[in-house]
Design an enzyme around this catalytic site. Structure first.
Site, PDB file in Angstrom:
ATOM      1  N   LYS A  22       0.776  -1.265  -0.141  1.00 42.34           N
ATOM      2  CA  LYS A  22       0.010  -0.024   0.078  1.00 42.34           C
ATOM      3  C   LYS A  22       0.879   1.008   0.091  1.00 42.34           C
ATOM      4  CE  LYS A  22      -3.600  -2.301   2.766  1.00 42.34           C
ATOM      5  NZ  LYS A  22      -4.305  -2.349   4.075  1.00 42.34           N
ATOM      6  N   LYS A  80     -14.180  -1.889   4.183  1.00 44.37           N
ATOM      7  CA  LYS A  80     -13.219  -1.899   3.380  1.00 44.37           C
ATOM      8  C   LYS A  80     -11.936  -0.860   3.783  1.00 44.37           C
ATOM      9  CE  LYS A  80     -15.206  -4.572   0.319  1.00 44.37           C
ATOM     10  NZ  LYS A  80     -16.229  -4.893   1.284  1.00 44.37           N
ATOM     11  N   ASP A  81     -10.770  -1.137   3.325  1.00 46.28           N
ATOM     12  CA  ASP A  81      -9.562  -0.700   3.734  1.00 46.28           C
ATOM     13  C   ASP A  81      -9.606   0.860   3.556  1.00 46.28           C
ATOM     14  OD1 ASP A  81      -6.710   0.006   4.258  1.00 46.28           O
ATOM     15  OD2 ASP A  81      -6.549  -2.138   4.499  1.00 46.28           O
ATOM     16  N   ARG A  82      -9.105   1.567   4.584  1.00 39.65           N
ATOM     17  CA  ARG A  82      -9.009   2.902   4.130  1.00 39.65           C
ATOM     18  C   ARG A  82      -7.638   3.327   3.235  1.00 39.65           C
ATOM     19  NH1 ARG A  82      -6.576   7.677   8.197  1.00 39.65           N
ATOM     20  NH2 ARG A  82      -6.308   9.428   6.822  1.00 39.65           N
ATOM     21  N   HIS A  83      -6.654   2.481   3.378  1.00 38.70           N
ATOM     22  CA  HIS A  83      -5.295   2.854   2.549  1.00 38.70           C
ATOM     23  C   HIS A  83      -5.604   2.083   1.264  1.00 38.70           C
ATOM     24  CE1 HIS A  83      -3.789   4.724   5.993  1.00 38.70           C
ATOM     25  NE2 HIS A  83      -3.879   3.792   6.920  1.00 38.70           N
TER      26      HIS A  83
END
Length: 347
Positions: A22, A80-83
């Site tokens: 990421k 869901k993932d922020r990054h």
């Protein structure tokens, strides 16, 4: 951030290669698949969003404001993932047929896109999805050849189906609180908090069981008393069918399962029961929490085999494409490939 999984075994040993995960939002792309069609009418407006560098809860709260409803009127199938760059559905309880004007909302948040909308007769609930599609870039890989060899192993055998660090909270705090609640017999009406801690408790015991099978070279060995999955069917391994079921497993027709602990007795027997019971007994605080909340025993596959796995090399970057069923963690795939390089994110 503490790696709660640091003590758990690897399928092919701890990776030697290092990489950034990421490094940019577009290096971790997720597309949610609900697996069902909308009715086309109903009280719920379904909104397909693409978000970059934002978490699901924040977007849902801001979408609620844009629609003139309370936060509780917006729901989702999965966080869901922020990054990352992620696509998912949100449902908004809007009994009136009119679709709100989202222009001001979109102008305020350029990191959020609305891709399409639809109508449905039910709201989304956590778990209302079949899976997710991923495109993940491992950047600045220190040993590309080693990662490629590991990918061949993953394609053939899968990886340990561990619950990822996300399940245990920042620095494992949810797991530690789960132990405290069990030890101190804490009672709370906070359903969300209780659910988080119960989930962490069961997930950790499952992870320990999977790790033990790896350490004892039993990850791909069918034990007497194992519970195997054959589609939706569950099979108990006995002395009479042991050899036949091992052959079916080797052919890829069966899946070995591990315990998601409950307050009822484990359904495994013989050698499999002996292996699993050790880890229930070793975590009395977690089991006290589980039993105190009358959780029922369940099963989960011990191996995670990503569907549609492919990869391409771009210099010292490796781009992975794969699909996972709901409840599985992309981080479990990455964990078998590289050690993550720590760095300061700018998003």
């Amino acid at each position: 951030m503490t790696d709660t999984l640091a003590s758990l075994a690897y399928l092919a040993g701890k990776p030697t290669a290092q990489a950034k995960i990421k490094a940019k939002p577009e290096h971790f792309q997720v597309r949610e698949d609900l697996g069902f069609e909308f009715t086309g009418s109903g009280e719920h407006l379904m909104v397909r969003i693409r978000k970059t560098g934002e978490n699901t809860s924040f977007v849902a709260n801001e979408l609620a404001k844009a629609c003139g409803v309370k936060s509780k009127d917006v729901s989702w199938a999965g966080l869901k993932d922020r990054h990352a760059v992620t696509e998912q559905w949100l449902s908004v309880h809007l009994p009136k047929a009119e679709t709100p004007d989202f222009s001001a909302f979109l102008a305020q948040y350029p990191s959020i896109e609305i891709l399409t909308t639809a109508r449905h007769n039910k709201k989304l609930r956590p778990g209302d999805l079949v899976g997710n599609d991923f495109v993940v870039t491992l950047s600045e890989v220190s040993d590309v050849d080693d990662v490629l060899k590991r990918l061949e192993t993953v394609a053939k055998l899968g990886v340990p189906n561990y619950f990822g660090n996300q399940r245990f909270g920042n620095n494992g705090n949810n797991l530690q609180e789960a132990k405290r609640w069990g030890r101190d017999n804490v009672r709370s009406r906070n359903q969300n908090q209780r659910s988080l801690y119960l989930s962490a408790a069961r997930s950790w015991i499952f992870n320990l069981i999977v790790s033990a099978r790896l350490e004892q070279s039993l990850f791909d060995k069918v034990l007497l008393g194992d519970i195997l999955f054959k589609g939706d069917e569950q099979l108990l391994v006995s002395a009479e069918n042991h050899a036949d079921l091992q052959s079916q497993y080797d052919a890829g027709d069966l899946v070995i399962s591990g315990a998601l602990a409950g307050d009822n007795a484990l359904p495994t027997q013989d050698d499999a029961l002996a292996l699993e019971q050790v880890f229930l007994d070793a975590e009395p605080d977690l089991m006290a929490l589980i039993r105190g909340n009358r959780m029922r025993h369940d099963r989960r596959a011990i191996a995670l085999k990503p569907a549609n796995l492919s990869w391409q090399v771009d210099g010292n970057n490796i781009i992975l494409t794969f699909s996972l069923d709901a409840g599985s963690f992309a981080t479990s795939i990455i964990r078998e490939l590289v050690q993550e390089i720590a760095f300061e994110r700018e998003f």
